[in-house]
Structures are given as C-alpha cells and as structure tokens.
Design a protein around this motif. Structure first.
Motif, short mmCIF file in Angstrom:
data_model
loop_
_atom_site.label_atom_id
_atom_site.label_comp_id
_atom_site.label_asym_id
_atom_site.label_seq_id
_atom_site.Cartn_x
_atom_site.Cartn_y
_atom_site.Cartn_z
N THR A 47 0.81 -1.22 0.00
CA THR A 47 0.00 0.00 0.00
C THR A 47 0.85 1.27 0.00
OG1 THR A 47 -0.13 -0.01 2.42
CG2 THR A 47 -1.87 -1.18 1.23
N TYR A 50 0.37 4.95 -2.18
CA TYR A 50 -1.00 5.21 -2.61
C TYR A 50 -1.71 6.12 -1.61
CZ TYR A 50 -0.43 1.20 -5.77
OH TYR A 50 0.01 0.34 -6.74
N LYS A 72 -5.54 2.63 -4.71
CA LYS A 72 -5.13 1.37 -5.33
C LYS A 72 -6.27 0.66 -6.05
CE LYS A 72 -2.12 -2.55 -4.40
NZ LYS A 72 -1.25 -3.19 -3.37
N THR A 252 -7.41 2.08 -0.55
CA THR A 252 -6.10 1.41 -0.52
C THR A 252 -6.08 0.72 0.84
OG1 THR A 252 -5.07 3.14 -1.85
CG2 THR A 252 -3.61 1.68 -0.61
#
Length: 394
Positions: A47, A50, A72, A252
């Motif tokens: 992650t 993002y 994401k 995300t």
C-alpha cells in the motif's frame, strides 16, 4: 461488497497482471486464467505510495462519480432484481461490476507506451434466471486504454469493452445511469433512475474495514433506483422493470490478519426501506466488531447500524460442486428496528467461477417485512480450484 468490495478480486488482478497483459498482447482469443488464492492473500498487497482513506472528507459530484487513480482499487457496482413486463412474470437477478486497479502509485509517472498503462480493469457481469434456475456469468480483463477500458467523471462513465455504465442525466447528485453488458450469451440493457438521495456509508462516507489507519474505503450508495429495460436470453429480448442498487467505493486497504472473508446483504424491502449489512468474518468464525450496516428509510433518512445492533444466523448451506460450502439461508435481526427476517437464495447455484470464486446472487426476503435483494459471500472457497472457464481479454 460494499465492502462489495470485491476488493479481493480487484487486488487479485494485480497478482495476475503479467499474465493478463500477456494474453491481451496475443491474438485476443479467449484463454483460461485460473487461481486458488485466499481472500487474505489477495488483500495483502503493498500500500506504500497510494492515497489512503484515513479521514472524513467532503464528497463532490460529479467528480466523485468518476475515477480516483491515486487509490489502489475502485469499483462501480450495481445489483438488482427485475421482473418481466410481457405478462410472463419471469424474474431476474442482475450484477454489474467494473473494477479499477492501479499497478503502481501515480507518483511513478506516466509511461509513454500504450502497453505501459498504469491501470488495469476487470468486469464481472451476471444474470440469474430465477424461474429456470440458470446462472449466466462472465469475467473480463483489460488494461486501461482508450477504447478498451476506463472511467471518467465528465461524462460519468465506467466501462470495459461492452460492459458499460453511463450517466443519462445530471450528475451533480444522485446520477441516473444506463447499464449494458453480457454474460455467457445472455445480456442486459437497463436504465436506472435514483428515487432517494445519496447515502454516505460508515462515518459520513468513511467506512473502516480493518484495524489501523487507512484500512478503510470511501463509500457511498444509491440504494434504490427505479429500473427498466431488457434482458436478452436465447435471442429473446424480454422487457423488464424493478429495482437496482449502486455502490461506489475506492480504497487502498488490507484485511486484518484475523479476517478471512465477509457476508454482505443489500435488501429492498417492500415497505420502502433499504437495508445494508455486512459481517467481516474472523478466523474463529466470529463477527469482527468493525462490521456495520445502515437502514435507509423511505424518505432517504439513514440510520447507522454498528455491529452490536444486528445479528446474522446461517440456517442452511449449499455445497458447491467446485468445492466450498455457502450459507444460502439466513436469519437477520435488527431488534431496535423491529426487523426479524429470513433471507434465502432465490436459487442456490449463483456462484461466480471467476479468478477468485465467490457467491453473489438474488435473494428473497420474508418475515417482519417482505422484499428482494442481493447477497455476496467470500472466503468460503479459498484455496479450492474452480473450472477456470475461458476469460475474455481485451
């Protein structure tokens, strides 16, 4: 889910990206894509870099009807139940989902090659013929490129090949839409008009799904849309009308270590109320305290439901011939609202044998109120291979 989130499938697309691009680069023929991955594995991706859903924000339309590429994953998700108006009274369940999944944070920068697209798209479409107990479903993949797949806010649209959602009117609030798509030889062409205000799920649209900052989604819904159009099966175009439900989420996020799947309900009650509930299942079988829901009254007023305000009890189970056991009949109770319902699959065989297998289908509601709706269940077939039917790629 709503967590429809089917984010598990969107993030699984990241894991399959090299294979998907390779198939798309070939002759366009239908190629088998198979997988046996758990929900937890699919949602454990990186992650870093993002944007995160980590605070309450103001929603702005029509911009928020369109894509959010800094996050994401994202999805445009419509489910519903329609009935034939030609005198036959045939009933159908409809699922339409377009997923967008980023391959890398947008801080990486644009790539010059058209094959270097940073966004991948996936579409799931399904039509359940309830009287015939026949389920038509299909999965498609494409890179985000002009004419192949994409999304926009001006005009509002999300599409992958023939699977399309397009605004048909003003989009500065609840947006009227046209849906087109096909699934295994069947097809739908529907127009949906919102009859209630936009509902912001969770805390003013911030829906926490897991422990830790940012393990949340931005989430709003058009819970009740009056819908007309046609369902085409076996070359016969059947005029239909009914109700559909639009969910929009972007995130995300990642499941917590002890979360293994979810059960999600979106119900249209005949008295004009709309009920959304989901439970995030933990490894010990209990409901995660972050599970939640909402009851939307006939006038559009939303009543937030924390996990302790409702209960879900499975009453009957269907065993998929591909492996995995799904609860297809439930008792659903919201005591403070006088709700005590039995929710049962319109027919059991509504499992999508997609890259990640899950059950998503039409349900019938009886008890303290009558109605129809949709149920999604994930995590029941983890690690079990399906038939891996050919998947169209663009």
């Amino acid at each position: 889910m709503v967590y429809q989130i089917l984010i598990v499938v969107a993030l699984r697309l990241l894991l399959l990206a090299p294979l998907v691009i390779a198939l798309a680069a070939c002759d366009g023929s239908r190629q088998p894509v198979s997988a046996s991955v758990s929900v937890a594995e699919a949602m454990s991706g990186d992650t870093v870099g993002y944007a995160r859903a980590d605070r309450v924000r103001d929603f702005v339309f029509p911009e928020d009807h369109g894509p959010h590429p800094a996050f994401k994953a994202e999805w445009w998700y419509v489910t519903g139940n329609v009935r034939a108006t030609d005198g036959t009274d045939r009933r159908f369940g409809i699922q339409f989902t377009v997923f967008r999944s980023a391959l890398a944070p947008d801080t990486v920068g644009a790539r010059e090659s058209g094959w270097g697209a940073n966004q991948l798209y996936m579409a799931h479409t399904a039509i359940g013929d309830l009287e015939a107990e026949r389920f038509y479903d299909e999965e498609r993949f494409s890179r985000g490129a002009a004419g192949l797949a994409g999304a926009s806010s001006d005009p509002v649209a999300a599409f992958l090949g023939p699977v399309r959602l397009e605004a048909t009117g003003p989009a500065d609030g609840p947006v009227p839409i046209r849906l087109t798509g096909s699934a295994d030889g069947a097809a739908f062409d529907l127009e949906a008009e919102p009859v209630k205000p936009i509902v912001f799920q969770g805390d003013r649209g911030l829906s926490q799904k897991g422990a830790g900052e940012g393990n949340a989604s931005y989430y709003y819904a058009q819970t009740r849309m009056a819908t007309t159009g046609t369902i085409t099966i076996g070359g016969e175009a059947i005029p239909v009308e009914g109700l559909t439900w639009l969910d929009r989420e972007w995130s995300t996020s990642a499941l917590s270590e002890n979360q293994v799947g979810w059960d999600w309900f979106a119900l249209h009650l005949d008295d004009g109320r709309d009920l959304m509930l989901y439970q995030l299942r933990q490894t010990d079988g209990t409901k995660d305290p972050l599970s939640k829901g909402s009851l939307v009254l006939e006038d559009g007023t939303k009543i937030h439901l924390d996990s302790g305000m409702y209960s879900l009890e499975p009453l009957a189970t269907w065993s998929s011939p591909l492996g995995g056991d799904y609860p297809t009949r439930w008792r659903l109770r919201v005591p403070d609202q006088g709700i005590d319902l039995e929710v049962e699959a319109a027919f059991d065989e509504q499992e999508l044998d997609a890259t990640v297998r899950y059950w998503e289908g039409s349900v019938v509601v009886t008890g303290s109120a009558a109605g129809v709706g949709f149920l999604e269940m994930t995590g029941y077939a983890d690690g079990l291979e399906g038939n891996a039917r050919p998947t169209p790629t663009l």
